[in-house]
Motif scaffolding. Sequence first.
Motif, PDB file in Angstrom:
ATOM      1  N   GLN A   6      28.264  46.414  36.167  1.00 31.37           N
ATOM      2  CA  GLN A   6      29.676  46.038  36.084  1.00 31.37           C
ATOM      3  C   GLN A   6      30.525  47.166  36.656  1.00 31.37           C
ATOM      4  O   GLN A   6      30.337  48.329  36.310  1.00 31.37           O
ATOM      5  CB  GLN A   6      30.077  45.752  34.632  1.00 31.37           C
ATOM      6  CG  GLN A   6      29.493  44.454  34.110  1.00 31.37           C
ATOM      7  CD  GLN A   6      30.141  43.983  32.812  1.00 31.37           C
ATOM      8  OE1 GLN A   6      31.297  44.296  32.537  1.00 31.37           O
ATOM      9  NE2 GLN A   6      29.412  43.222  32.019  1.00 31.37           N
ATOM     10  N   LEU A   7      31.456  46.802  37.537  1.00 35.52           N
ATOM     11  CA  LEU A   7      32.302  47.803  38.197  1.00 35.52           C
ATOM     12  C   LEU A   7      33.592  48.017  37.410  1.00 35.52           C
ATOM     13  O   LEU A   7      34.039  47.155  36.658  1.00 35.52           O
ATOM     14  CB  LEU A   7      32.627  47.342  39.622  1.00 35.52           C
ATOM     15  CG  LEU A   7      31.422  47.060  40.537  1.00 35.52           C
ATOM     16  CD1 LEU A   7      31.892  46.578  41.898  1.00 35.52           C
ATOM     17  CD2 LEU A   7      30.548  48.307  40.689  1.00 35.52           C
ATOM     18  N   ALA A   8      34.176  49.163  37.636  1.00 31.04           N
ATOM     19  CA  ALA A   8      35.440  49.495  36.964  1.00 31.04           C
ATOM     20  C   ALA A   8      36.587  48.722  37.608  1.00 31.04           C
ATOM     21  O   ALA A   8      36.464  48.202  38.726  1.00 31.04           O
ATOM     22  CB  ALA A   8      35.687  50.996  37.067  1.00 31.04           C
ATOM     23  N   GLY A   9      37.733  48.681  36.898  1.00 34.66           N
ATOM     24  CA  GLY A   9      38.927  48.013  37.414  1.00 34.66           C
ATOM     25  C   GLY A   9      39.321  48.548  38.785  1.00 34.66           C
ATOM     26  O   GLY A   9      39.214  49.741  39.040  1.00 34.66           O
ATOM     27  N   GLY A  10      39.728  47.631  39.668  1.00 38.43           N
ATOM     28  CA  GLY A  10      40.165  48.041  41.003  1.00 38.43           C
ATOM     29  C   GLY A  10      39.056  48.040  42.030  1.00 38.43           C
ATOM     30  O   GLY A  10      39.315  47.982  43.234  1.00 38.43           O
ATOM     31  N   GLU A  11      37.783  48.092  41.573  1.00 41.51           N
ATOM     32  CA  GLU A  11      36.660  48.080  42.518  1.00 41.51           C
ATOM     33  C   GLU A  11      36.322  46.646  42.908  1.00 41.51           C
ATOM     34  O   GLU A  11      36.434  45.724  42.102  1.00 41.51           O
ATOM     35  CB  GLU A  11      35.424  48.737  41.897  1.00 41.51           C
ATOM     36  CG  GLU A  11      35.546  50.247  41.708  1.00 41.51           C
ATOM     37  CD  GLU A  11      34.211  50.842  41.292  1.00 41.51           C
ATOM     38  OE1 GLU A  11      33.337  51.009  42.162  1.00 41.51           O
ATOM     39  OE2 GLU A  11      34.035  51.116  40.084  1.00 41.51           O
ATOM     40  N   ALA A  14      35.770  39.892  44.385  1.00 39.69           N
ATOM     41  CA  ALA A  14      37.029  39.984  43.632  1.00 39.69           C
ATOM     42  C   ALA A  14      37.225  41.399  43.100  1.00 39.69           C
ATOM     43  O   ALA A  14      36.326  42.238  43.158  1.00 39.69           O
ATOM     44  CB  ALA A  14      37.015  38.984  42.482  1.00 39.69           C
ATOM     45  N   LYS A  15      38.425  41.623  42.569  1.00 42.59           N
ATOM     46  CA  LYS A  15      38.708  42.868  41.842  1.00 42.59           C
ATOM     47  C   LYS A  15      39.581  42.515  40.651  1.00 42.59           C
ATOM     48  O   LYS A  15      40.247  41.473  40.635  1.00 42.59           O
ATOM     49  CB  LYS A  15      39.400  43.889  42.750  1.00 42.59           C
ATOM     50  CG  LYS A  15      40.760  43.448  43.250  1.00 42.59           C
ATOM     51  CD  LYS A  15      41.390  44.471  44.160  1.00 42.59           C
ATOM     52  CE  LYS A  15      42.753  43.972  44.632  1.00 42.59           C
ATOM     53  NZ  LYS A  15      43.411  44.860  45.574  1.00 42.59           N
ATOM     54  N   MET A  16      39.575  43.403  39.632  1.00 41.93           N
ATOM     55  CA  MET A  16      40.403  43.190  38.451  1.00 41.93           C
ATOM     56  C   MET A  16      41.354  44.371  38.318  1.00 41.93           C
ATOM     57  O   MET A  16      40.940  45.518  38.499  1.00 41.93           O
ATOM     58  CB  MET A  16      39.510  43.106  37.203  1.00 41.93           C
ATOM     59  CG  MET A  16      40.291  42.864  35.909  1.00 41.93           C
ATOM     60  SD  MET A  16      39.232  42.881  34.433  1.00 41.93           S
ATOM     61  CE  MET A  16      39.047  44.646  34.168  1.00 41.93           C
ATOM     62  N   ASP A  17      42.635  44.093  38.025  1.00 50.79           N
ATOM     63  CA  ASP A  17      43.564  45.212  37.821  1.00 50.79           C
ATOM     64  C   ASP A  17      43.505  45.672  36.360  1.00 50.79           C
ATOM     65  O   ASP A  17      42.808  45.070  35.528  1.00 50.79           O
ATOM     66  CB  ASP A  17      44.987  44.868  38.290  1.00 50.79           C
ATOM     67  CG  ASP A  17      45.682  43.805  37.433  1.00 50.79           C
ATOM     68  OD1 ASP A  17      45.207  43.526  36.308  1.00 50.79           O
ATOM     69  OD2 ASP A  17      46.705  43.256  37.881  1.00 50.79           O
TER      70      ASP A  17
END
Length: 558
Positions: free
Chosen positions: A400-405, A443-446
């Motif tokens: 799982q990637l961090a926010g913004g990645e 996708a990315k998540m803020d």
Amino acid sequence: MTTERPWLAQYPAGVPAEIDVDEFPSIPAVLEQSIRQYGDRPAFTNMGKSLTYSEIDQLSRQFAAYLLGELKLKKGDRVAIMMPNCLQYPIATFGVLRAGLTVVNVNPMYTPRELKHQMVDSGASVILVLDNFAKTVQDVVADTPVRQVITTGLGDMLGFPKGAIVNFVLRNVKKMVPDYDIPSAVRFRDTLTLGRLHELPEISITHDDIAFLQYTGGTTGVAKGAMLTHRNLVANMQQAAAWVGSAVTPGKEVIVTALPLYHIFALTANGLVFMKFGAKNILITNPRDMPAFVKELKKEPFTAITGVNTLFNGLLNTPGFDQIDFSSLHTTLGGGMAVQRAVAERWKQVTGVTLIEAYGLTETSPAACINPMDLAEYNGAIGLPVPSTDACVKGEDGRQLAGGEVGELCIKGPQVMKGYWNRPEDTAASIDADGWLHTGDMAKMDEQGFFYIVDRKKDMILVSGFNVYPNEIEDVIAMMPGVLEVAAVGVPDDKSGEAVKLVIVKKDPGLTADQVKAHARANLTGYKQPKHVEFRDELPKTNVGKILRRELRDPGPA
């Protein structure tokens, strides 16, 4: 479920973090509650004719009794429905579900090749088809497991004399009903009469029973049936109802259904969620006829409308749309393809209502993320995960990637399909051991938990909200003796979001773009047909010989 869910802090007031999936055991249980609460209220309207919830109850029971009593279908058998939006659709769909059977939705524009694949793959034993498309059924029915064809005319549920006039005009004036001959076919109205002769037995329908086999290409070219259970659909109904609930007044809603009900977006959002609210569903049979569509919208105030970007754009560019009374409209939901900022801003300007973007897949029944209903302006995001849903962004290594990645968007929740029908390998490739569905969308998540689609991992082409898979197109074009190599890619298109472009290396120097397009017309549904055909001496490839589709995406000559 993951522990961190930053999106919960952004939930509008009154939206719960979790929904009760167990409140209803099945879709018919939700329908029956609406029948009790809203019996006298119009449920579905088409071409000026309305059926109340009580009438839908009675007619769908008759159809269910016919399937079980006359055809002796057994629980879990598949019934295919091949028609655009008309009154027969909800009657038949609810009838199939109430009989404990499985609905196989079929795009009525399918070619014989596409229809045969779906009938053979699903093992459907019955197909209900509109007269306009019965010739396609006639061409393949002998090579499928289908043992009963049911036919119907568009006007059959509109009453006399209107129904007879509509059928006459379609057949004799507009010439929209090709001649067909299926000797053993039964008329839909006769099935309802026969159904009255049988008692509908009590059918035990559980969460695990398959409600719909909803065909999609998933991440590869062959159309696969996503097994959507009653639990999946009830969960998504509960999730979407909780999300839009604050904007909705039960028993007072009028929703415009222009997207076909055989498409998962309209099926769940309009056909099921708004049915739960006792809404009146205005069924638009042919939304491509924009002037007639606008004329229909002027007839009565409506409170909600769903659509894809191309539909909203088409309406905005149709004379008279800006003169419609939008005073009752409170909800506009866009999905199926990316909503363009220019369209969203113009929609707000003309209607005074924000175009709310949502995101989902056939495999998620479909809603996974929706923007807050009180969103003031279009924000470019696909929204927040709906209640009882987890979403994350994963890297190539599965971390799982961090926010913004940027990575692959993955979804987990009760609305995620059981798997692909008879395709365990494909199921295992799309749903990992931890239950995450891999969407194939980058996708990315803020930091607030809003998700943004960046690009598609897969090479899928999205034409007016419909998935087009390059492999299928390439297979069809490669059948031509004059073609040496072919690649299909999506290129930007003002009208449909994307259009299919073919890049071909000729085997026969005399091969023309017109010949290619004619072959495609004979074998592919309209939205899958190439708009652009380009010839090259060679195709760009990797060192292992894989065609590099991304290098072919520059718009080519028409």
